[in-house]
Design an enzyme around this catalytic site. Structure first.
Site, mmCIF file in Angstrom:
data_model
loop_
_atom_site.group_PDB
_atom_site.id
_atom_site.type_symbol
_atom_site.label_atom_id
_atom_site.label_comp_id
_atom_site.label_asym_id
_atom_site.label_seq_id
_atom_site.Cartn_x
_atom_site.Cartn_y
_atom_site.Cartn_z
ATOM 1 N N ASP A 106 31.124 60.723 27.615
ATOM 2 C CA ASP A 106 30.842 60.040 28.884
ATOM 3 C C ASP A 106 29.353 60.158 29.240
ATOM 4 O O ASP A 106 28.668 61.070 28.784
ATOM 5 C CB ASP A 106 31.719 60.672 29.977
ATOM 6 C CG ASP A 106 31.784 59.809 31.234
ATOM 7 O OD1 ASP A 106 31.391 58.627 31.191
ATOM 8 O OD2 ASP A 106 32.233 60.342 32.266
ATOM 9 N N ARG A 115 34.444 67.196 27.612
ATOM 10 C CA ARG A 115 34.005 65.970 28.288
ATOM 11 C C ARG A 115 32.573 66.156 28.755
ATOM 12 O O ARG A 115 32.254 67.153 29.428
ATOM 13 C CB ARG A 115 34.901 65.613 29.472
ATOM 14 C CG ARG A 115 34.442 64.301 30.132
ATOM 15 C CD ARG A 115 35.423 63.737 31.119
ATOM 16 N NE ARG A 115 34.961 62.420 31.575
ATOM 17 C CZ ARG A 115 35.744 61.477 32.065
ATOM 18 N NH1 ARG A 115 37.043 61.685 32.170
ATOM 19 N NH2 ARG A 115 35.249 60.326 32.456
ATOM 20 N N LEU A 137 40.942 63.580 32.603
ATOM 21 C CA LEU A 137 41.335 63.212 31.236
ATOM 22 C C LEU A 137 41.165 61.721 30.995
ATOM 23 O O LEU A 137 41.070 61.292 29.835
ATOM 24 C CB LEU A 137 42.785 63.625 30.952
ATOM 25 C CG LEU A 137 43.057 65.125 30.963
ATOM 26 C CD1 LEU A 137 44.497 65.391 30.547
ATOM 27 C CD2 LEU A 137 42.104 65.886 30.042
ATOM 28 N N SER A 138 41.187 60.903 32.055
ATOM 29 C CA SER A 138 41.005 59.459 31.899
ATOM 30 C C SER A 138 41.874 58.854 30.798
ATOM 31 O O SER A 138 41.403 58.048 29.995
ATOM 32 C CB SER A 138 39.521 59.132 31.664
ATOM 33 O OG SER A 138 38.757 59.533 32.774
ATOM 34 N N SER A 185 38.336 52.843 25.379
ATOM 35 C CA SER A 185 39.647 53.022 26.002
ATOM 36 C C SER A 185 40.297 51.673 26.265
ATOM 37 O O SER A 185 39.640 50.624 26.249
ATOM 38 C CB SER A 185 39.503 53.789 27.321
ATOM 39 O OG SER A 185 39.084 52.910 28.344
ATOM 40 N N THR A 186 41.600 51.706 26.528
ATOM 41 C CA THR A 186 42.320 50.478 26.876
ATOM 42 C C THR A 186 41.760 49.870 28.170
ATOM 43 O O THR A 186 41.952 48.683 28.406
ATOM 44 C CB THR A 186 43.833 50.754 27.049
ATOM 45 O OG1 THR A 186 43.998 51.866 27.939
ATOM 46 C CG2 THR A 186 44.490 51.093 25.721
ATOM 47 N N GLU A 187 41.074 50.695 28.982
ATOM 48 C CA GLU A 187 40.485 50.210 30.247
ATOM 49 C C GLU A 187 39.113 49.573 30.051
ATOM 50 O O GLU A 187 38.627 48.857 30.928
ATOM 51 C CB GLU A 187 40.343 51.373 31.244
ATOM 52 C CG GLU A 187 41.655 52.066 31.578
ATOM 53 C CD GLU A 187 42.696 51.100 32.076
ATOM 54 O OE1 GLU A 187 42.455 50.462 33.106
ATOM 55 O OE2 GLU A 187 43.742 50.948 31.401
ATOM 56 N N ASN A 188 38.467 49.867 28.928
ATOM 57 C CA ASN A 188 37.077 49.420 28.726
ATOM 58 C C ASN A 188 36.941 47.901 28.614
ATOM 59 O O ASN A 188 35.838 47.366 28.769
ATOM 60 C CB ASN A 188 36.455 50.085 27.495
ATOM 61 C CG ASN A 188 36.067 51.539 27.726
ATOM 62 O OD1 ASN A 188 35.888 52.296 26.787
ATOM 63 N ND2 ASN A 188 35.927 51.949 28.993
ATOM 64 N N TRP A 189 38.068 47.189 28.389
ATOM 65 C CA TRP A 189 38.008 45.711 28.338
ATOM 66 C C TRP A 189 37.605 45.128 29.679
ATOM 67 O O TRP A 189 37.168 43.976 29.751
ATOM 68 C CB TRP A 189 39.370 45.134 27.923
ATOM 69 C CG TRP A 189 39.810 45.562 26.558
ATOM 70 C CD1 TRP A 189 40.799 46.455 26.283
ATOM 71 C CD2 TRP A 189 39.305 45.113 25.293
ATOM 72 N NE1 TRP A 189 40.926 46.602 24.915
ATOM 73 C CE2 TRP A 189 40.029 45.783 24.291
ATOM 74 C CE3 TRP A 189 38.297 44.208 24.917
ATOM 75 C CZ2 TRP A 189 39.782 45.580 22.923
ATOM 76 C CZ3 TRP A 189 38.064 44.016 23.565
ATOM 77 C CH2 TRP A 189 38.795 44.700 22.594
#
Ligand code: V0D
Length: 233
Positions: free
Chosen positions: A13, A180, A187-188, A58-62
């Site tokens: 990060d 991290r 944990l994100s 991550s799956t969220e980075n889109w």
């Protein structure tokens, strides 16, 4: 030296924030982050880790701006064009966890080629979590298990150890330590199942600021805690 640590995971990060602090675009931080992946992977291999798992996408980075996502998609090619020969020399094996399906064909080709080029290497395994999410992994595991029950391959009873065969990390030793960078203590959605008993170590340094020396100090902190815990229980 780090005899207790076999598998370490890292949430890399702070690249964007590090870049902004120097009035640079976020992609400047990502670019420097790639060289840091090499430095830390080489150090991890030298201290004898079996597996280093890095949270790359991550799956969220889109949900990030399209220009930033497009930039990130090129980084595996940048990484391998610079460092694949060194990874081969150091006998490091590349693998990925996560669903590669949504990545551009060019990115997938780069990944598949690097995985196959390094498949016979017997040193450390460097795992990139790509389009990975811990909840996504658990839902996929539950679906795969349900299918096996439907197909008569399993009965409707499962233990924790059996469930782990459905996880993307099935081939790796348990995660001992998660690091991290950049000060956030969450944990994100990274390795939710696998981190249940792992040591968690945080550093205020952004990913591009971490050095091999400080990385080894974080490993020592993690293994010291793990040993102490191991002695008490
Ligand atoms: C950006 C810091 C290496 C985190 C490191 C696609 C954010 C630099 C890779 C890489 C990224 C991935 C797979 C592979 C080889 C290299 C990478 C992404 C982002 C997202 F097989 N660095 N890196 N991938 N950053």
């Amino acid at each position: 030296m780090n005899q207790t640590l076999r598998h370490v995971a890292i949430i890399m990060d702070g690249n964007g924030r590090w870049a902004k602090k120097q009035q640079q675009a976020r992609t400047f931080g990502h670019f420097h982050g790639v060289d840091k992946v090499r430095e830390i992977a080489i150090a991890a291999n030298e201290v004898g880790l079996e597996v280093l798992t890095l949270y790359a996408f991550s799956t969220e980075n889109w949900k990030r701006p399209i220009e930033e996502v497009n930039y990130l998609m090129q980084l595996p090619a940048v990484f391998f064009s610079k460092f694949l020969s060194e990874l081969m020399e150091k006998n490091i094996r590349i693998q990925t966890i996560g669903d590669l399906a949504p990545f551009p064909e060019a990115t997938k080709t780069v990944l598949v080629n690097a995985i196959s080029s390094t498949a016979a290497n017997t040193g450390m395994t460097l795992v990139f979590a790509m389009n990975y999410g811990g909840r996504d992994e658990l839902v996929r595991a539950a679906k795969a298990y349900a299918e096996d029950v439907r197909d008569g391959k399993r009965t409707n009873s499962i233990t924790e150890v059996e469930f782990e065969h459905y996880l993307m990390t099935r081939d790796y030793p348990p995660v001992d330590l998660c690091i991290r960078t950049s000060g956030e203590q969450r944990l994100s959605n990274f390795l939710l199942w696998q981190l249940a008993y792992a040591e968690l170590v945080f550093t205020p340094l952004a990913w591009p600021e971490l050095t091999a020396k400080e990385f080894v100090e974080l490993l020592n902190e993690g293994s010291r805690r793990e040993r102490r815990f191991g002695g008490l229980v």
